[in-house]
Design an enzyme around this catalytic site. Structure first.
Site, mmCIF file in Angstrom:
data_model
loop_
_atom_site.group_PDB
_atom_site.id
_atom_site.type_symbol
_atom_site.label_atom_id
_atom_site.label_comp_id
_atom_site.label_asym_id
_atom_site.label_seq_id
_atom_site.Cartn_x
_atom_site.Cartn_y
_atom_site.Cartn_z
ATOM 1 N N CYS A 1 -0.975 3.680 10.852
ATOM 2 C CA CYS A 1 -0.322 4.819 10.025
ATOM 3 C C CYS A 1 0.247 5.662 10.988
ATOM 4 O O CYS A 1 -0.363 6.369 11.747
ATOM 5 C CB CYS A 1 -1.296 5.270 9.066
ATOM 6 S SG CYS A 1 -0.494 6.854 8.224
ATOM 7 N N ASN B 1 -5.872 -0.762 8.324
ATOM 8 C CA ASN B 1 -4.764 -0.010 8.628
ATOM 9 C C ASN B 1 -4.985 0.718 10.053
ATOM 10 O O ASN B 1 -5.856 1.774 9.792
ATOM 11 C CB ASN B 1 -4.569 0.916 7.414
ATOM 12 C CG ASN B 1 -3.202 1.720 7.762
ATOM 13 O OD1 ASN B 1 -2.548 1.769 8.869
ATOM 14 N ND2 ASN B 1 -2.677 2.407 6.660
ATOM 15 N N ASN C 1 8.657 8.971 4.878
ATOM 16 C CA ASN C 1 7.495 9.602 4.389
ATOM 17 C C ASN C 1 6.552 9.920 5.366
ATOM 18 O O ASN C 1 6.403 9.385 6.281
ATOM 19 C CB ASN C 1 6.711 8.862 3.193
ATOM 20 C CG ASN C 1 5.653 7.896 3.928
ATOM 21 O OD1 ASN C 1 4.534 8.570 3.992
ATOM 22 N ND2 ASN C 1 5.933 6.798 4.272
ATOM 23 N N ARG C 2 5.924 11.220 5.346
ATOM 24 C CA ARG C 2 4.765 11.556 6.071
ATOM 25 C C ARG C 2 3.576 12.152 5.247
ATOM 26 O O ARG C 2 3.053 13.340 5.481
ATOM 27 C CB ARG C 2 5.361 12.853 7.085
ATOM 28 C CG ARG C 2 6.135 13.691 6.600
ATOM 29 C CD ARG C 2 6.239 14.940 7.638
ATOM 30 N NE ARG C 2 7.124 16.224 7.033
ATOM 31 C CZ ARG C 2 8.445 16.410 7.057
ATOM 32 N NH1 ARG C 2 9.251 15.461 7.690
ATOM 33 N NH2 ARG C 2 8.841 17.579 6.630
ATOM 34 N N ALA D 1 0.877 -1.284 0.135
ATOM 35 C CA ALA D 1 -0.183 0.132 0.248
ATOM 36 C C ALA D 1 0.879 1.344 -0.008
ATOM 37 O O ALA D 1 1.882 1.173 0.514
ATOM 38 C CB ALA D 1 -0.910 0.040 1.436
ATOM 39 N N GLY D 2 0.382 2.433 -0.706
ATOM 40 C CA GLY D 2 1.071 3.671 -0.667
ATOM 41 C C GLY D 2 1.530 3.973 -2.123
ATOM 42 O O GLY D 2 1.685 4.956 -2.578
ATOM 43 N N LEU E 1 -2.043 9.928 4.464
ATOM 44 C CA LEU E 1 -2.960 9.226 3.683
ATOM 45 C C LEU E 1 -3.633 10.015 2.673
ATOM 46 O O LEU E 1 -4.867 10.254 2.706
ATOM 47 C CB LEU E 1 -4.027 8.906 4.889
ATOM 48 C CG LEU E 1 -3.532 7.684 5.640
ATOM 49 C CD1 LEU E 1 -4.230 7.443 6.733
ATOM 50 C CD2 LEU E 1 -3.219 6.247 4.654
#
EC number: 1.3.5.2
Length: 351
Positions: A180, A177, A116-117, A67-68, A120
């Site tokens: 996160c 999820n 990474n930040r 995911a991502g 979402l």
């Protein structure tokens, strides 16, 4: 030397999110077109020894996209054509989100990692659900479901259920999820009561196959609580793990000071340790994530108990041939060690 090896220095001159947007945009243009077949001819490794059956799905090989990478389900078919055995899209929230301010993605080239930040950022469940329902992908597609940022923790179960119902038609499996590190309100979701309410709401909604994604930063008692819920609610699998907010002392890149979730090679050992910890305590299939960029990395997680593995950061550093290269390497490792299939190697290093 591959084309990607030649292009990589130029891509790495660009901001990471810009470079990702270019690469992902090209895949999105290819998605659903005849070019997919040309890519598949070049990148798909077709060998029965690589096939894995897990949580009700049949995977042509154990290497998937985490995911991502394809947040909005714009390129699952193109990613399958690059040789991946499954694709997990998202994280998806009930409503569209812009995510955190840029810059929000940072390479650590000296370490083979990324921080990474993103927060979402996605188009929302309705848009993603429409794309999934219209997609024709020849590998399983999972959907990573997350909490909408402005939703209070008490309302999270209904929020997760709403997201699921909007993407249900097009997903082959669903990943909850609750881990996160880059979005507000997720820390509270990882206590037992919150997780039970969220997972229970999705079970009641008929979500299946249903997996939960765990944080590598959870203390062991909290992981054990989560695994008890997996058994009690009869979930179908566990994804181990998400990114970490910890910073190993070995990091050399100046970007190590950035806030966010760390992924890639610096977390490979820790993620494999978590795969083993989970596999020793549950009978459901485990999806191993964290630091996979070579066949040896994938093989360690498989031997530690992962039925399938996923990667994202490896794509950044290794390019579009990574799934093919890992699958070819896995075949060599299986032959070296006398295994007839990937399935035979799953968990062989467990006590």
């Amino acid at each position: 030397m591959t084309v990607y090896d030649l292009a990589k220095p130029l891509l790495f001159q660009l901001p990471p999110e810009t470079a990702h947007g270019l690469g992902h945009g090209m895949l999105a243009l290819v998605d659903g077109t005849p070019i997919e077949q040309l890519l598949a001819h070049r990148y798909v490794v077709d060998d029965e020894r690589l096939r894995v059956d897990a949580f009700g799905q049949s995977f042509r090989n154990p290497v998937g996209v985490a995911a991502g990478f394809d947040k909005n389900a714009e390129a699952p078919g193109a990613l399958a054509a690059l040789g991946f055995g499954h694709v997990e899209v998202g994280g998806v929230t009930a409503e569209p989100q812009a995510g955190n301010p840029r810059p929000r993605m940072f390479r650590l080239p000296e370490d083979g990692g990324v921080i990474n930040r993103m927060g979402l950022n996605n188009d929302g469940a309705a848009a993603v659900g429409r794309r999934l329902a219209a997609a024709d992908v020849d590998v399983p597609v999972g959907v990573n479901i997350a909490k909408t940022e402005h939703v209070d923790s008490a309302d999270a179960p209904a929020d997760y259920r709403e997201t699921y119902e909007r993407v249900a038609e097009g997903g082959d499996f669903f990943v909850v999820n609750v881990s996160c590190p880059n979005s507000e309100g997720f820390r509270e979701l990882q206590n037992r009561d919150s997780m039970e309410a969220i997972l229970g709401a999705l079970v009641d909604a008929g979500a299946a196959p249903l997996l939960v994604k765990l944080s590598p930063d959870l203390p062991e008692p909290a992981v054990e609580d989560a695994l008890e819920l997996v058994d009690e609610l009869d979930l179908d699998g566990v994804v181990a793990t998400n990114t970490t907010t910890d910073r190993p002392a070995s990091l050399r890149s100046p970007n190590r000071v950035e806030k966010g979730g760390l992924s890639g090679k610096p977390v490979e050992h820790r993620a494999t340790k978590m795969v083993r910890f989970v596999a020793e305590r549950t009978d459901v299939p485990v999806v191993g994530v964290g630091g996979v960029s070579t066949a040896e990395d994938a093989y360690r997680k498989i031997r530690a108990g992962a039925s399938v593995v996923q990667l994202y950061t490896g794509l950044i550093y290794r390019g579009p041939s990574i799934a093919r290269d890992i699958n070819r390497g896995l075949l060599e490792l299986l032959e070296r060690d006398g295994f007839d299939s990937v399935t035979d190697a799953v968990g062989v290093d467990l006590d």
